[in-house]
Scaffold this motif. Structure first.
Motif, PDB file in Angstrom:
ATOM      1  N   GLY A   1      -2.408   3.721  -8.757  1.00  0.00           N
ATOM      2  CA  GLY A   1      -2.004   2.977  -9.941  1.00  0.00           C
ATOM      3  C   GLY A   1      -0.603   2.445  -9.723  1.00  0.00           C
ATOM      4  O   GLY A   1       0.242   3.114  -9.141  1.00  0.00           O
ATOM      5  N   TYR A   2      -0.393   1.211 -10.137  1.00  0.00           N
ATOM      6  CA  TYR A   2       0.956   0.666 -10.090  1.00  0.00           C
ATOM      7  C   TYR A   2       1.093  -0.470 -11.087  1.00  0.00           C
ATOM      8  O   TYR A   2       0.101  -1.026 -11.543  1.00  0.00           O
ATOM      9  CB  TYR A   2       1.388   0.272  -8.676  1.00  0.00           C
ATOM     10  N   PHE A   3       2.359  -0.770 -11.450  1.00  0.00           N
ATOM     11  CA  PHE A   3       2.611  -1.803 -12.443  1.00  0.00           C
ATOM     12  C   PHE A   3       3.951  -2.462 -12.171  1.00  0.00           C
ATOM     13  O   PHE A   3       4.763  -1.956 -11.400  1.00  0.00           O
ATOM     14  CB  PHE A   3       2.581  -1.218 -13.857  1.00  0.00           C
ATOM     15  N   GLY A   4       4.161  -3.593 -12.833  1.00  0.00           N
ATOM     16  CA  GLY A   4       5.422  -4.307 -12.696  1.00  0.00           C
ATOM     17  C   GLY A   4       5.280  -5.726 -13.205  1.00  0.00           C
ATOM     18  O   GLY A   4       4.550  -5.994 -14.156  1.00  0.00           O
ATOM     19  N   THR A   5       5.969  -6.632 -12.539  1.00  0.00           N
ATOM     20  CA  THR A   5       5.891  -8.046 -12.881  1.00  0.00           C
ATOM     21  C   THR A   5       5.193  -8.771 -11.738  1.00  0.00           C
ATOM     22  O   THR A   5       5.010  -8.214 -10.655  1.00  0.00           O
ATOM     23  CB  THR A   5       7.287  -8.650 -13.114  1.00  0.00           C
TER      24      THR A   5
ATOM     25  N   GLU B   1       7.164  -2.010  -9.859  1.00  0.00           N
ATOM     26  CA  GLU B   1       8.223  -1.181 -10.429  1.00  0.00           C
ATOM     27  C   GLU B   1       7.958   0.301 -10.157  1.00  0.00           C
ATOM     28  O   GLU B   1       8.834   1.012  -9.692  1.00  0.00           O
ATOM     29  CB  GLU B   1       8.345  -1.441 -11.928  1.00  0.00           C
ATOM     30  N   ARG B   2       6.747   0.762 -10.466  1.00  0.00           N
ATOM     31  CA  ARG B   2       6.361   2.153 -10.230  1.00  0.00           C
ATOM     32  C   ARG B   2       4.947   2.183  -9.678  1.00  0.00           C
ATOM     33  O   ARG B   2       4.110   1.350 -10.015  1.00  0.00           O
ATOM     34  CB  ARG B   2       6.402   2.978 -11.520  1.00  0.00           C
ATOM     35  N   SER B   3       4.693   3.206  -8.827  1.00  0.00           N
ATOM     36  CA  SER B   3       3.392   3.334  -8.190  1.00  0.00           C
ATOM     37  C   SER B   3       3.091   4.796  -7.903  1.00  0.00           C
ATOM     38  O   SER B   3       4.016   5.582  -7.647  1.00  0.00           O
ATOM     39  CB  SER B   3       3.374   2.546  -6.869  1.00  0.00           C
ATOM     40  N   THR B   4       1.812   5.141  -7.910  1.00  0.00           N
ATOM     41  CA  THR B   4       1.414   6.476  -7.464  1.00  0.00           C
ATOM     42  C   THR B   4       1.665   6.624  -5.959  1.00  0.00           C
ATOM     43  O   THR B   4       1.692   7.726  -5.448  1.00  0.00           O
ATOM     44  CB  THR B   4      -0.072   6.759  -7.761  1.00  0.00           C
ATOM     45  N   PHE B   5       1.828   5.501  -5.267  1.00  0.00           N
ATOM     46  CA  PHE B   5       2.218   5.473  -3.857  1.00  0.00           C
ATOM     47  C   PHE B   5       3.669   4.997  -3.822  1.00  0.00           C
ATOM     48  O   PHE B   5       3.935   3.791  -3.860  1.00  0.00           O
ATOM     49  CB  PHE B   5       1.293   4.529  -3.076  1.00  0.00           C
ATOM     50  N   PRO B   6       4.640   5.929  -3.801  1.00  0.00           N
ATOM     51  CA  PRO B   6       6.057   5.565  -3.953  1.00  0.00           C
ATOM     52  C   PRO B   6       6.562   4.544  -2.931  1.00  0.00           C
ATOM     53  O   PRO B   6       7.538   3.842  -3.219  1.00  0.00           O
ATOM     54  CB  PRO B   6       6.786   6.903  -3.795  1.00  0.00           C
ATOM     55  N   ASN B   7       5.945   4.417  -1.775  1.00  0.00           N
ATOM     56  CA  ASN B   7       6.394   3.443  -0.771  1.00  0.00           C
ATOM     57  C   ASN B   7       6.333   2.012  -1.295  1.00  0.00           C
ATOM     58  O   ASN B   7       6.986   1.131  -0.750  1.00  0.00           O
ATOM     59  CB  ASN B   7       5.559   3.543   0.502  1.00  0.00           C
TER      60      ASN B   7
END
Length: 159
Positions: free
Chosen positions: A96-100, A113-119
């Motif tokens: 999961g991830y989100f942002g613009t 902006e944020r992701s379950t995969f921090p890379n």
């Protein structure tokens, strides 16, 4: 008179269909992607042409693009085991991830902006995108080392 009226109606219907088709074709990619999409197919294509679905059967996902330039994406595998662990710790394959987002030609660029995969946090994820009515196909850049890399393919439908 009746024949002239029917021919006029048919002519207007044909004109209306053509005008509608031209309007849809002229619609920008930004306008076409706005809304909520459901994952219909996901697979990785390797350099030798073989494909693989690492998520397994029953994978589901959702992608939303808003009019004001925000997005969120989730892909979750089926058959993940139940757990007594904290719900903030995912179990099994999940992304999961989100942002613009921004549009550059036929590429939708996710600015994560944020992701379950921090890379992926704080980077751009360009997705080559094509929309055909209520179907959208996206491919991401190759992942992995040359000779062992794959290209993720994501196909979505809007209902």
């Amino acid at each position: 008179m009746d024949l002239l009226f029917r021919q006029s109606v048919i002519g207007l219907q044909v004109l209306g269909i053509n005008v509608g088709a031209r309007t849809a074709m002229a619609q920008s990619l930004a306008d076409q992607i706005v809304g909520t999409w459901t994952l219909s197919q996901v697979y990785d294509q390797y350099e030798n042409g073989t494909t693989n679905n690492p998520w397994g059967a029953g994978v589901e996902g959702q992608l939303t693009y808003t009019q004001n330039g925000r997005f969120s994406l989730m892909i979750i595998a089926a058959g993940r085991p139940k757990s007594d662990a904290d719900p903030r710790t995912p179990i099994g394959p999940a992304l999961g991830y989100f942002g613009t987002y921004a549009i550059r030609d036929d590429v939708v660029v996710h600015l994560t902006e944020r992701s379950t995969f921090p890379n992926w946090e704080g980077i751009e994820r360009p997705l080559t995108t094509s929309v055909n009515s209520n179907a959208m196909a996206q491919t991401a850049p190759a992942i992995g080392q040359p000779g062992h890399s794959y290209i993720p393919h994501l196909n979505w439908v809007r209902e």
